[in-house]
Design a protein around this motif. Sequence first.
Motif, mmCIF file in Angstrom:
data_model
loop_
_atom_site.group_PDB
_atom_site.id
_atom_site.type_symbol
_atom_site.label_atom_id
_atom_site.label_comp_id
_atom_site.label_asym_id
_atom_site.label_seq_id
_atom_site.Cartn_x
_atom_site.Cartn_y
_atom_site.Cartn_z
ATOM 1 N N GLY A 290 -44.238 113.569 49.290
ATOM 2 C CA GLY A 290 -44.606 112.570 50.264
ATOM 3 C C GLY A 290 -45.488 111.481 49.584
ATOM 4 O O GLY A 290 -45.618 110.294 50.524
ATOM 5 N N ALA A 291 -45.716 111.386 48.364
ATOM 6 C CA ALA A 291 -46.482 110.553 47.687
ATOM 7 C C ALA A 291 -45.705 108.876 47.637
ATOM 8 O O ALA A 291 -46.336 108.167 47.713
ATOM 9 N N THR A 292 -44.809 109.201 47.059
ATOM 10 C CA THR A 292 -43.881 107.962 46.942
ATOM 11 C C THR A 292 -42.409 107.723 47.341
ATOM 12 O O THR A 292 -41.681 109.016 47.237
ATOM 13 N N ARG A 293 -41.921 106.597 47.633
ATOM 14 C CA ARG A 293 -40.670 106.564 47.998
ATOM 15 C C ARG A 293 -39.600 107.097 46.513
ATOM 16 O O ARG A 293 -38.492 107.680 47.173
ATOM 17 N N TYR A 294 -39.879 106.776 45.326
ATOM 18 C CA TYR A 294 -39.224 107.303 44.359
ATOM 19 C C TYR A 294 -39.131 108.796 44.312
ATOM 20 O O TYR A 294 -38.022 109.293 44.086
ATOM 21 N N ARG A 295 -40.075 109.604 44.628
ATOM 22 C CA ARG A 295 -39.916 111.036 44.635
ATOM 23 C C ARG A 295 -39.155 111.501 45.878
ATOM 24 O O ARG A 295 -38.183 112.386 45.477
ATOM 25 N N GLN A 296 -39.281 110.608 46.897
ATOM 26 C CA GLN A 296 -38.252 111.153 48.018
ATOM 27 C C GLN A 296 -36.745 111.048 47.628
ATOM 28 O O GLN A 296 -35.952 111.669 48.144
ATOM 29 N N THR A 297 -36.543 109.822 47.002
ATOM 30 C CA THR A 297 -35.199 109.522 46.853
ATOM 31 C C THR A 297 -34.776 110.461 45.796
ATOM 32 O O THR A 297 -33.593 111.106 46.142
ATOM 33 N N LEU A 298 -35.335 110.766 44.760
ATOM 34 C CA LEU A 298 -35.073 111.959 43.832
ATOM 35 C C LEU A 298 -34.758 113.292 44.578
ATOM 36 O O LEU A 298 -33.719 113.988 44.241
ATOM 37 N N CYS A 299 -35.638 113.601 45.374
ATOM 38 C CA CYS A 299 -35.665 114.972 46.126
ATOM 39 C C CYS A 299 -34.560 115.126 46.870
ATOM 40 O O CYS A 299 -33.893 116.008 47.091
ATOM 41 N N ALA A 300 -33.985 113.873 47.573
ATOM 42 C CA ALA A 300 -32.842 113.905 48.621
ATOM 43 C C ALA A 300 -31.756 114.171 47.722
ATOM 44 O O ALA A 300 -30.744 114.902 48.017
ATOM 45 N N LYS A 301 -31.444 113.544 46.410
ATOM 46 C CA LYS A 301 -30.556 113.788 45.348
ATOM 47 C C LYS A 301 -30.585 115.395 45.079
ATOM 48 O O LYS A 301 -29.446 116.055 44.923
ATOM 49 N N LEU A 302 -31.532 115.799 44.870
ATOM 50 C CA LEU A 302 -31.952 117.312 44.289
ATOM 51 C C LEU A 302 -31.434 118.226 45.488
ATOM 52 O O LEU A 302 -30.803 119.392 45.326
ATOM 53 N N LEU A 303 -31.760 117.840 46.913
ATOM 54 C CA LEU A 303 -31.452 118.976 47.883
ATOM 55 C C LEU A 303 -29.818 118.884 48.017
ATOM 56 O O LEU A 303 -29.256 119.803 48.251
ATOM 57 N N ALA A 304 -29.133 117.621 47.778
ATOM 58 C CA ALA A 304 -28.055 117.678 47.818
ATOM 59 C C ALA A 304 -27.195 118.330 46.740
ATOM 60 O O ALA A 304 -26.059 118.708 46.918
ATOM 61 N N ALA A 305 -27.827 118.735 45.808
ATOM 62 C CA ALA A 305 -27.451 119.579 44.672
ATOM 63 C C ALA A 305 -27.800 120.989 44.639
ATOM 64 O O ALA A 305 -27.211 121.759 44.069
ATOM 65 N N LYS A 306 -28.038 121.269 46.098
ATOM 66 C CA LYS A 306 -28.005 122.681 46.424
ATOM 67 C C LYS A 306 -28.798 123.596 45.594
ATOM 68 O O LYS A 306 -28.589 124.651 44.880
ATOM 69 N N PRO A 307 -30.389 123.553 45.591
ATOM 70 C CA PRO A 307 -31.034 124.519 44.956
ATOM 71 C C PRO A 307 -31.264 125.956 45.515
ATOM 72 O O PRO A 307 -30.738 126.099 46.541
ATOM 73 N N THR A 308 -31.124 126.945 44.675
ATOM 74 C CA THR A 308 -31.272 128.420 45.078
ATOM 75 C C THR A 308 -32.476 128.664 46.028
ATOM 76 O O THR A 308 -32.421 129.177 47.113
ATOM 77 N N VAL A 309 -33.693 128.003 45.460
ATOM 78 C CA VAL A 309 -35.202 128.340 46.133
ATOM 79 C C VAL A 309 -35.529 126.852 46.057
ATOM 80 O O VAL A 309 -35.780 126.190 45.066
ATOM 81 N N ILE A 310 -36.522 126.549 47.214
ATOM 82 C CA ILE A 310 -37.385 125.474 47.165
ATOM 83 C C ILE A 310 -38.911 126.247 47.295
ATOM 84 O O ILE A 310 -39.118 127.181 48.055
ATOM 85 N N ARG A 311 -39.762 125.769 46.328
ATOM 86 C CA ARG A 311 -40.965 126.392 46.285
ATOM 87 C C ARG A 311 -42.125 125.220 46.370
ATOM 88 O O ARG A 311 -41.888 124.438 45.570
ATOM 89 N N GLY A 312 -42.653 125.143 47.526
ATOM 90 C CA GLY A 312 -43.672 124.220 47.802
ATOM 91 C C GLY A 312 -44.573 124.550 48.500
ATOM 92 O O GLY A 312 -44.703 125.642 49.450
ATOM 93 N N ASN A 313 -45.811 123.589 48.766
ATOM 94 C CA ASN A 313 -46.647 123.953 49.864
ATOM 95 C C ASN A 313 -46.392 123.115 51.062
ATOM 96 O O ASN A 313 -45.289 122.786 51.337
ATOM 97 N N ALA A 314 -47.123 123.305 52.099
ATOM 98 C CA ALA A 314 -46.809 122.880 53.614
ATOM 99 C C ALA A 314 -46.525 121.532 53.673
ATOM 100 O O ALA A 314 -45.395 120.964 54.268
#
Length: 269
Positions: A99-123
């Motif tokens: 949530g800190a920067t647009r760059y991270r959000q753009t990268l994570c959108a690509k990674l979500l599209a790559a279908k992770p097996t597990v997402i591990r994160g805080n709330a």
Amino acid sequence: MTLSPLGDYLKALRADTPLVHCITNYVAMNSTANLLLAIGASPAMLHAQEEVAEFTALSGALSVNIGTISPHWADAILTATATANQHAIPWVLDPVAVGATRYRQTLCAKLLAAKPTVIRGNASEILTLDGLTSQGRGPDSTAATEQAVEAAITLSKKHGCIVAMTGESDWVTDGTHHYRLTGGHPLMPRVTTLGCGLSALVAAFVAANHAAPLGASAAALACFAVAGQRAGNHAQGPGSFQVALLDALYQLSPDDLSHHAQLETTHAV
């Protein structure tokens, strides 16, 4: 869904000694490697674009962490995740401070599209990934776990993955079955990179339990909760806690995990 005894997942990990390829941040590399060794896995920390595809194909699992991301690391991560998918190798996404920067959000959108097996994160990270508004403060969570349970379930269903959300209590869901874990110790947030290391542990457990990523993820979080509670009983502060946690993970037996993990089946809130 009834999970196997959590100790069974740990027993499988130690029998397999999976090689976990970690593309993680500078701050977390050493501590993550030590946590993996303590639990019984084999760590590797490679991120050069020239070798990530070749090495990922040799690994039991991939753990991706965007904590100190840069363009060449992002390219390497995308190559590694594509390779993991090509070879049916499980991989874990740790969306640090998404949530800190647009760059991270753009990268994570690509990674979500790559279908992770597990997402591990805080709330806060889970809320951001689900597209909700949440002000993140770097890698720290400013939202309570219970506030993000529905977001975790939605995220799991949308992307066909396990979501392992950590905080004062932990939640693991596959979108249909939900489990809550308690334990740990108040000193855990005082030691940097423990969350990063936990994501790598999740990868190790899933590598050794391919057919049961939900149970494997729950077992990884339970290991941290039980070991953290035990480490806190001996620690005098954050420094001694970090050492005690490594020892507690190393000493944790499958029977210990099965009998002392505080895991309950739950419904969405």
